[in-house]
Motif scaffolding. Structure first.
Motif, PDB file in Angstrom:
ATOM      1  N   VAL A  55       0.674  -1.289  -0.130  1.00 20.09           N
ATOM      2  CA  VAL A  55      -0.164   0.028   0.055  1.00 20.09           C
ATOM      3  C   VAL A  55       0.747   1.160  -0.008  1.00 20.09           C
ATOM      4  O   VAL A  55       0.529   2.348  -0.694  1.00 20.09           O
ATOM      5  CB  VAL A  55      -0.991  -0.040   1.351  1.00 20.09           C
ATOM      6  N   THR A  59       0.653   3.701  -2.973  1.00 22.40           N
ATOM      7  CA  THR A  59       0.259   5.382  -2.808  1.00 22.40           C
ATOM      8  C   THR A  59       1.274   6.213  -3.318  1.00 22.40           C
ATOM      9  O   THR A  59       1.018   7.125  -3.863  1.00 22.40           O
ATOM     10  CB  THR A  59       0.161   5.465  -1.229  1.00 22.40           C
ATOM     11  N   CYS A  98      -5.917   0.191  -3.646  1.00 19.11           N
ATOM     12  CA  CYS A  98      -6.780   0.218  -2.440  1.00 19.11           C
ATOM     13  C   CYS A  98      -8.130   0.411  -2.517  1.00 19.11           C
ATOM     14  O   CYS A  98      -8.760   0.441  -1.480  1.00 19.11           O
ATOM     15  CB  CYS A  98      -6.000   1.896  -1.925  1.00 19.11           C
ATOM     16  N   THR A 116      -4.269   1.977   4.036  1.00 19.53           N
ATOM     17  CA  THR A 116      -5.414   2.131   2.872  1.00 19.53           C
ATOM     18  C   THR A 116      -6.109   3.476   3.054  1.00 19.53           C
ATOM     19  O   THR A 116      -6.409   4.080   2.174  1.00 19.53           O
ATOM     20  CB  THR A 116      -6.367   0.753   2.864  1.00 19.53           C
TER      21      THR A 116
END
Length: 180
Positions: A55, A59, A98, A116
């Motif tokens: 994640v 991101t 996500c 997330t």
């Protein structure tokens, strides 16, 4: 980061973007890469550690693809945002990592769910700045609507196996969203 760790993340990310958090295991990843499961544990001691790393990397890559809001019009920035989702769905044939994890957030390990949520918060912040630049009356709400619109378009296009549907749904998104 080592080449092996990067390969582990790449395979785990693809699997997770196709089927969610439970769609990958150390054994599956090891088999695909051609290493022992113990090698994965060396880089990521637990699946939770691997999930957090996935994640975090996703991101950072997502936001890097968006770039800064300076120097572009709000419409250009929204078009850029749509393009990131489109590339994932149409070119890579993958869902938003996500988005997949968000759908199962209640069952994720706490550190993975925290990261997330942070993905969506950072996206909301980025989009909010775009809508502020466009003089929106409620930029945070518009940001949330935009994310929901795109995540929903991905789900619907994938569910109906009609990737062109994503383009039809999102074709007017930047202009339409700025008019709202």
């Amino acid at each position: 980061m080592s080449e092996t760790a990067t390969r582990i993340l790449d395979v785990a990310e693809r699997m997770a973007r196709q089927g969610g958090y439970n769609a990958f295991s150390f054994r599956d990843i090891a088999k695909e890469i051609g290493i022992k499961s113990a090698s994965i544990h060396y880089h990521f001691p637990t699946k939770e550690d691997l999930g957090e790393a996935l994640v975090s990397r996703y991101t950072d890559r997502f936001l890097d693809a968006l770039g800064q809001v300076d120097g572009a019009t709000p419409s250009e920035l929204l078009a850029r945002y749509v393009a990131v989702y489109r590339k994932a769905l149409i070119e890579q044939e993958l869902m938003c990592l996500c988005g997949m994890f968000g759908a199962e957030i209640a069952k994720l390990p706490a550190p993975v769910s925290k990261r997330t949520r942070a993905f969506f918060e950072r996206n909301l912040d980025w989009l909010e700045s775009v809508f502020k630049a466009g003089n929106s009356s409620d930029p945070r709400r518009r940001a949330g609507e935009t994310i929901a619109w795109l995540e929903g378009a991905m789900i619907l296009a994938r569910s109906l196996n009609d990737m062109d549907l994503f383009d039809r749904i999102t074709a007017e998104l930047p202009a339409e969203t700025l008019r709202l």
